[in-house]
Design an enzyme around this catalytic site. Structure first.
Site, short mmCIF file in Angstrom:
data_model
loop_
_atom_site.label_atom_id
_atom_site.label_comp_id
_atom_site.label_asym_id
_atom_site.label_seq_id
_atom_site.Cartn_x
_atom_site.Cartn_y
_atom_site.Cartn_z
N GLY A 1 35.46 36.29 46.52
CA GLY A 1 36.39 36.10 47.62
C GLY A 1 37.14 37.36 48.01
O GLY A 1 38.00 37.32 48.91
N ASP A 2 36.83 38.48 47.38
CA ASP A 2 37.54 39.73 47.64
C ASP A 2 37.10 40.33 48.98
O ASP A 2 35.92 40.59 49.20
CB ASP A 2 37.28 40.73 46.51
CG ASP A 2 38.07 42.01 46.69
OD1 ASP A 2 39.27 41.99 46.40
OD2 ASP A 2 37.48 43.00 47.15
N VAL A 3 38.07 40.56 49.85
CA VAL A 3 37.76 41.08 51.19
C VAL A 3 37.18 42.48 51.10
O VAL A 3 36.27 42.84 51.86
CB VAL A 3 39.03 41.05 52.07
CG1 VAL A 3 38.76 41.74 53.41
CG2 VAL A 3 39.49 39.62 52.30
#
Length: 299
Positions: free
Chosen positions: A253-255
């Protein structure tokens, strides 16, 4: 004063200069100062403030030098040595990761460009959790600003050589802190509440790095972290990666990770978590290192 405390042997596939480049990625960093030769950091050892400098004058040895303060005793020096080992992940054999990277078209150029880079860890659980909490849903520059404000307000500091050096605040410091005080530092209500809850939990002995490392699996450690209100999958994966020495952690989920893959693959959109999981199949066991190297494509 420039007294050598001890030396640490360096593993193969470690490049201090490349690690310094990573440490120097933001001028807003407040917990250490880097230059072309080394990194300087403030510690409290034997209840005394000391300023420590790390350099690598020879390829195979990292020198730990005391710049200011009283030389700590043997036990404190052992703790410091363990901290440095964990900070730079010096106990890990990276040869298997490089074999994986060399066979992967996405990782190969990054592994060549940043060869010798280690995951720069955050060995203190409270600091790691706070850094992850502060970084939730904001850009890196603002996260650094929040960390500086929190550290300057509640951490101990040392003036030396015209510079201010900080130690990240201990969880016990927050026992009497009110939410409104953290709002004044630009923390949101959710972040402020989570920081105070984590501080109380760690200060009371209800949570520790040792407890998490003793869990039967990284997933079990993550489940324990997810029990904390305000700690979600991204935060727990980040802590697994930066604090719990877990090379399988993969914050899909890390942008930043999503943007790096988008940029390197030429996609017209960010990949979905499912697509990242599929992409990472060849990296199994080294997902955290793959992520760390992919982040380097952004800055």
């Amino acid at each position: 004063m420039n007294d050598l405390l001890f030396e640490l042997p360096l593993p193969a596939l470690f490049d201090f200069d490349v690690c310094l480049e990573y440490l120097n990625r933001s001028p807003l960093e407040c917990l250490y100062r880097t230059d072309q030769q080394g990194v300087t950091r403030y510690f409290i050892l034997d209840n005394m403030p000391v300023l420590i400098r790390l350099t690598v004058p020879e390829e195979s040895k990292l020198q730990v030098t005391l710049l200011h303060g009283t030389a700590p005793g043997p036990e404190a020096q052992e703790r410091l040595a363990r901290y440095i080992m964990e900070w730079f992940d010096l106990g890990r054999d990276l040869a298997p990761f490089y074999r994986v990277a060399e066979a992967d078209p996405l990782l190969q150029p990054l592994a060549q460009q940043h060869r010798g880079l280690r995951i720069v860890g955050i060995p203190d659980l409270f600091e790691a959790l706070c850094w992850a909490i502060l970084g939730q849903q904001v850009n890196l520059a603002f996260a650094y600003r929040l960390k500086h404000q929190l550290t300057a307000a509640y951490g101990k500091s040392l003036e030396w050589g015209g510079q201010t050096y900080y130690e990240f605040p201990a969880p016990e410091v927050f026992a009497e802190v009110e939410l409104e005080e953290l709002f004044a530092l630009q923390l949101t209500r959710s972040k402020a509440r989570t920081v105070l809850e984590v501080a109380a939990l760690i200060a009371s002995g209800g949570l520790s790095r040792e407890e998490l490392l003793a869990k039967p699996s990284p997933e079990a450690a993550e489940q324990r972290l997810l029990e904390i209100r305000g700690v979600g999958p991204w935060t727990s994966q980040y802590v697994r990666m930066r604090c719990l020495d877990d090379t399988t952690a993969f914050p899909v989920g890390d942008v930043g990770l999503q943007n790096a893959v988008k940029f390197l693959t030429g996609m017209d959109r960010k990949p979905t978590p499912a697509e990242l999981v599929q992409l990472a199949q060849p990296w199994r066991g080294w997902e955290a290192y793959a992520t760390f190297y992919l982040w380097r494509a952004l800055y």
